[in-house]
Write a protein that holds these residues in place. Sequence first.
Motif, PDB file in Angstrom:
ATOM      1  N   HIS A 258     -16.066   1.008  -5.635  1.00  0.00           N
ATOM      2  CA  HIS A 258     -16.623  -0.331  -4.766  1.00  0.00           C
ATOM      3  C   HIS A 258     -18.030   0.205  -4.993  1.00  0.00           C
ATOM      4  O   HIS A 258     -18.952  -0.658  -4.774  1.00  0.00           O
ATOM      5  CB  HIS A 258     -16.101  -0.141  -3.389  1.00  0.00           C
ATOM      6  CG  HIS A 258     -14.803  -0.773  -3.284  1.00  0.00           C
ATOM      7  ND1 HIS A 258     -13.775  -0.103  -3.387  1.00  0.00           N
ATOM      8  CD2 HIS A 258     -14.574  -1.973  -2.833  1.00  0.00           C
ATOM      9  CE1 HIS A 258     -12.562  -0.842  -3.203  1.00  0.00           C
ATOM     10  NE2 HIS A 258     -13.137  -2.079  -2.881  1.00  0.00           N
ATOM     11  N   MET A 281     -12.930  -3.575   2.447  1.00  0.00           N
ATOM     12  CA  MET A 281     -11.894  -3.737   2.240  1.00  0.00           C
ATOM     13  C   MET A 281     -11.127  -2.554   2.633  1.00  0.00           C
ATOM     14  O   MET A 281     -11.419  -1.460   3.128  1.00  0.00           O
ATOM     15  CB  MET A 281     -11.537  -3.711   0.522  1.00  0.00           C
ATOM     16  CG  MET A 281     -12.467  -4.924  -0.145  1.00  0.00           C
ATOM     17  SD  MET A 281     -11.934  -4.799  -1.754  1.00  0.00           S
ATOM     18  CE  MET A 281     -13.170  -6.108  -2.129  1.00  0.00           C
ATOM     19  N   ASN A 282      -9.672  -2.925   3.075  1.00  0.00           N
ATOM     20  CA  ASN A 282      -8.599  -1.993   3.570  1.00  0.00           C
ATOM     21  C   ASN A 282      -8.027  -0.918   2.399  1.00  0.00           C
ATOM     22  O   ASN A 282      -7.605   0.247   2.928  1.00  0.00           O
ATOM     23  CB  ASN A 282      -7.711  -2.353   4.467  1.00  0.00           C
ATOM     24  CG  ASN A 282      -7.941  -3.084   5.705  1.00  0.00           C
ATOM     25  OD1 ASN A 282      -8.552  -2.461   6.610  1.00  0.00           O
ATOM     26  ND2 ASN A 282      -7.894  -4.304   5.912  1.00  0.00           N
ATOM     27  N   CYS A 283      -7.901  -1.209   1.586  1.00  0.00           N
ATOM     28  CA  CYS A 283      -6.960  -0.551   0.267  1.00  0.00           C
ATOM     29  C   CYS A 283      -7.381   0.894   0.172  1.00  0.00           C
ATOM     30  O   CYS A 283      -6.472   1.711  -0.146  1.00  0.00           O
ATOM     31  CB  CYS A 283      -7.059  -1.398  -0.774  1.00  0.00           C
ATOM     32  SG  CYS A 283      -8.423  -2.012  -1.346  1.00  0.00           S
ATOM     33  N   LEU A 310     -13.283  -5.743   8.867  1.00  0.00           N
ATOM     34  CA  LEU A 310     -14.168  -5.558   7.660  1.00  0.00           C
ATOM     35  C   LEU A 310     -15.586  -6.045   7.736  1.00  0.00           C
ATOM     36  O   LEU A 310     -15.577  -7.217   8.626  1.00  0.00           O
ATOM     37  CB  LEU A 310     -13.400  -6.100   6.458  1.00  0.00           C
ATOM     38  CG  LEU A 310     -11.852  -5.691   6.430  1.00  0.00           C
ATOM     39  CD1 LEU A 310     -11.513  -6.485   4.962  1.00  0.00           C
ATOM     40  CD2 LEU A 310     -11.761  -4.321   6.125  1.00  0.00           C
ATOM     41  N   ARG A 312     -18.977  -7.504   5.287  1.00  0.00           N
ATOM     42  CA  ARG A 312     -19.403  -7.950   4.113  1.00  0.00           C
ATOM     43  C   ARG A 312     -20.738  -8.323   4.299  1.00  0.00           C
ATOM     44  O   ARG A 312     -21.085  -9.357   4.787  1.00  0.00           O
ATOM     45  CB  ARG A 312     -18.319  -8.704   3.280  1.00  0.00           C
ATOM     46  CG  ARG A 312     -17.026  -7.833   2.825  1.00  0.00           C
ATOM     47  CD  ARG A 312     -16.168  -8.843   2.258  1.00  0.00           C
ATOM     48  NE  ARG A 312     -14.589  -8.267   2.129  1.00  0.00           N
ATOM     49  CZ  ARG A 312     -13.749  -8.729   1.574  1.00  0.00           C
ATOM     50  NH1 ARG A 312     -13.755  -9.977   1.282  1.00  0.00           N
ATOM     51  NH2 ARG A 312     -12.497  -8.257   1.422  1.00  0.00           N
ATOM     52  N   GLN A 330      -9.174  -8.470   8.817  1.00  0.00           N
ATOM     53  CA  GLN A 330      -8.052  -8.960   7.857  1.00  0.00           C
ATOM     54  C   GLN A 330      -6.705  -8.828   8.362  1.00  0.00           C
ATOM     55  O   GLN A 330      -6.429  -7.657   8.763  1.00  0.00           O
ATOM     56  CB  GLN A 330      -8.466  -8.253   6.624  1.00  0.00           C
ATOM     57  CG  GLN A 330      -7.755  -8.884   5.239  1.00  0.00           C
ATOM     58  CD  GLN A 330      -8.180  -7.967   4.062  1.00  0.00           C
ATOM     59  OE1 GLN A 330      -8.006  -6.854   4.155  1.00  0.00           O
ATOM     60  NE2 GLN A 330      -8.714  -8.757   3.088  1.00  0.00           N
ATOM     61  N   TYR A 332      -3.977  -7.348   6.598  1.00  0.00           N
ATOM     62  CA  TYR A 332      -3.900  -6.905   5.381  1.00  0.00           C
ATOM     63  C   TYR A 332      -2.632  -6.213   5.154  1.00  0.00           C
ATOM     64  O   TYR A 332      -1.870  -5.388   6.077  1.00  0.00           O
ATOM     65  CB  TYR A 332      -4.759  -6.061   4.870  1.00  0.00           C
ATOM     66  CG  TYR A 332      -4.899  -5.191   3.627  1.00  0.00           C
ATOM     67  CD1 TYR A 332      -4.962  -5.625   2.305  1.00  0.00           C
ATOM     68  CD2 TYR A 332      -4.253  -3.863   3.589  1.00  0.00           C
ATOM     69  CE1 TYR A 332      -4.807  -4.914   1.191  1.00  0.00           C
ATOM     70  CE2 TYR A 332      -4.347  -3.071   2.369  1.00  0.00           C
ATOM     71  CZ  TYR A 332      -4.478  -3.575   1.194  1.00  0.00           C
ATOM     72  OH  TYR A 332      -4.331  -2.997   0.146  1.00  0.00           O
ATOM     73  N   HIS A 430      -1.311  -5.256  -3.380  1.00  0.00           N
ATOM     74  CA  HIS A 430      -2.030  -5.673  -2.255  1.00  0.00           C
ATOM     75  C   HIS A 430      -1.718  -7.164  -1.865  1.00  0.00           C
ATOM     76  O   HIS A 430      -1.547  -7.903  -2.523  1.00  0.00           O
ATOM     77  CB  HIS A 430      -3.717  -5.997  -2.632  1.00  0.00           C
ATOM     78  CG  HIS A 430      -4.327  -4.502  -3.440  1.00  0.00           C
ATOM     79  ND1 HIS A 430      -4.865  -3.739  -2.482  1.00  0.00           N
ATOM     80  CD2 HIS A 430      -4.281  -4.322  -4.654  1.00  0.00           C
ATOM     81  CE1 HIS A 430      -5.385  -2.792  -3.286  1.00  0.00           C
ATOM     82  NE2 HIS A 430      -4.909  -3.011  -4.541  1.00  0.00           N
ATOM     83  N   SER A 432      -2.639 -10.231   1.810  1.00  0.00           N
ATOM     84  CA  SER A 432      -3.196 -10.459   2.862  1.00  0.00           C
ATOM     85  C   SER A 432      -2.567 -11.997   3.096  1.00  0.00           C
ATOM     86  O   SER A 432      -2.966 -12.877   2.897  1.00  0.00           O
ATOM     87  CB  SER A 432      -4.630 -10.740   2.971  1.00  0.00           C
ATOM     88  OG  SER A 432      -5.190 -11.132   4.060  1.00  0.00           O
TER      89      SER A 432
END
Length: 664
Positions: A258, A281-283, A310, A312, A330, A332, A430, A432
């Motif tokens: 990222h 992002m959560n991942c 999150l 952004r 999110q 997720y 992934h 959502s």
Amino acid sequence: MYRPLEGDCELELFSFDSDEGRDAFWHSSAHILGQVLEMKYGCKLCIGPCSRRGDLQGFYYDAFYGDLALNEAHFESIESGFKQAVKESQPFERIEVTREQALEMFSDNTFKVEIINDLPVDKAITVYRCGDLVDLCRGPHIPNTSFVKAFASYWRGNKDRDSLQRVYGISYPDKKQLNEYNEMRREAEKYDHRVLGKKQELFFTHHYSPGSWFFKPHGYEIYEKLMKFIKVQYRDRGYKVISSPDMYNMELWKTSGHAANYMENMYSFNNGGQEFAMKPMNCPGHCLMFEQLVHSYNELPLRLADFGVLHRKEASGALSGLTRVTKFQQVYIGLLSLILIDDDYEVRGVLEFIEYAYNVFGLNYELKLSTRPEKYVGKLETWEKAEAALKDALNEFGKPWQLDFQLPLRFKLEYLAEGGKRKETPVMIHGSVLGSFERMIAILLEHYKGKWPFWLSPRQAIVIPVSEKSMSYARQVMDQIDRARYCVDVDLSDRKIQKKVFEAQLAQYNFILVVGEEEAKTGQVSVRQRDKADKDRLVMTMETLLQHFKKAKRGFCDPVFRLSNHSVYKNMSNWSDLPIETLNLIVEHLYYIDQIRVRAVCKSWRSNIYNNGKYADKLPWILAGYKSSINIIRSNPIYLYEPSQQRRYKVETKIPSNFALIHA
């Protein structure tokens, strides 16, 4: 169109009706818009792509205007300049340049220089000339500007909040299509979630926190109900809800990629001499969780869910109510599975999850297939095998999804494979299902046009006393409904009854409960249901009313509501009595109706299912779900539906002794 063919190739022509043709048309229109903005205002152009996202169809251009603040008064001049460029039939000319030439050409535009420097060293660089504009672009484009017959522009920037301002545009090959678009837009504006949200007092934003939204009590009721709905689905599908930090050291973002590819969209800060960033992002956090939870293939798949908040960064012009924000929660899911996908059970499970949720809300949707990127990490053989399994699942389901091999490799995630002699890297799925709560609330508010279904409604009922004499009883009715956990209000104002009822109708209450002296004496309520005529009003006892509410609340997921009204019942004393044809019906409809995912094997059916069954490729999985599901099946009938005969069966079942549960 005018570029010569450089070798043997396949030639395909795209019209405006295709995604590819529309993208080229709108991208070309963005160049025309950029030319007008640069010539009229001397701005520094940044990026100007096409967009097919929701209500932002068309194109836009981000640019730096110095001290100039664009407003609605500028758009007549912009549209006039656009029409002039179209009238001149300016051709789009493609020019290849070296990196040095490109840097010199755009030396006075820091935005373009940054884009050029981020391009791979071996990548060919092209620019397109359109009238007086020369812009960095890879194409393709329409032959010339005269193809654009109709254009309109609008602005969503905020000079006081951001250095870049965004101008949007929409264009078509003919004026009829633009008129149809404008008519559709006017209709959509009536049900814009920002308009309805204000009318229904659901949410608001403030200049002290731009792009972040406050939810008022009625708005947060919807928020909580969506969260409760999805939590139940997570539990039934074997997902474990976790919590992860909101900020991480920059080293994590470097590992995940990222920092190199998404930094302009992240909020970062220095703390104690170290760089941190709020998570967009959560991942990556789920990768850290995997290291703590999984050590062997027997512990996979690992199904995790996260309601992470999150953040952004967004350009001011990109903000759009609840659909494009700077802070959101999110919904997720991160699912890590075995590297060798011998069956596509997990992919099918996620896709069925999406299908079920969107059916509940009555939404149609489309997904795009995401495959191996140019710069992939990992073995090509692994990518190809997994992509093939993914495509098989998607072709059958009809909707694409996304697999990720890169994050597990970046974080060096491993598990001990079967046999215990080697380590493998898992695959990450992934997902959502609802996107974010903010976006989903906006979508549903517009989809329902402000008329929330009862189970999701923040205004399920309002009690209206006829006069001061019945106010005490009105409070009692409200308290009783509130204790039953329904969203209820009471109007104790001194306005006339007609005015109260009218305003309650405008507020879209599902039920309006009028109480007077007669109702107070008998312990009843006069019930008006939304969108029902006055002649359909009913007088109910409180017990009957609450039973009615209970039925309305569970109606969204009751399978009987979705099946034929024709009822032919067939009692079965034992699962093993079912013929293979009926078994096929059970498998086909359990995914849709019961949403229970217990992986189970009926041993005595195994060979018959594999050899003769319609679902030979995915059986002997008879059911799909988890530990408590057998009890659910024991206590609840299963409804089957035969489309060809328009018949519904209610199957009374007992779990046979030859039924063996295995881990999903």
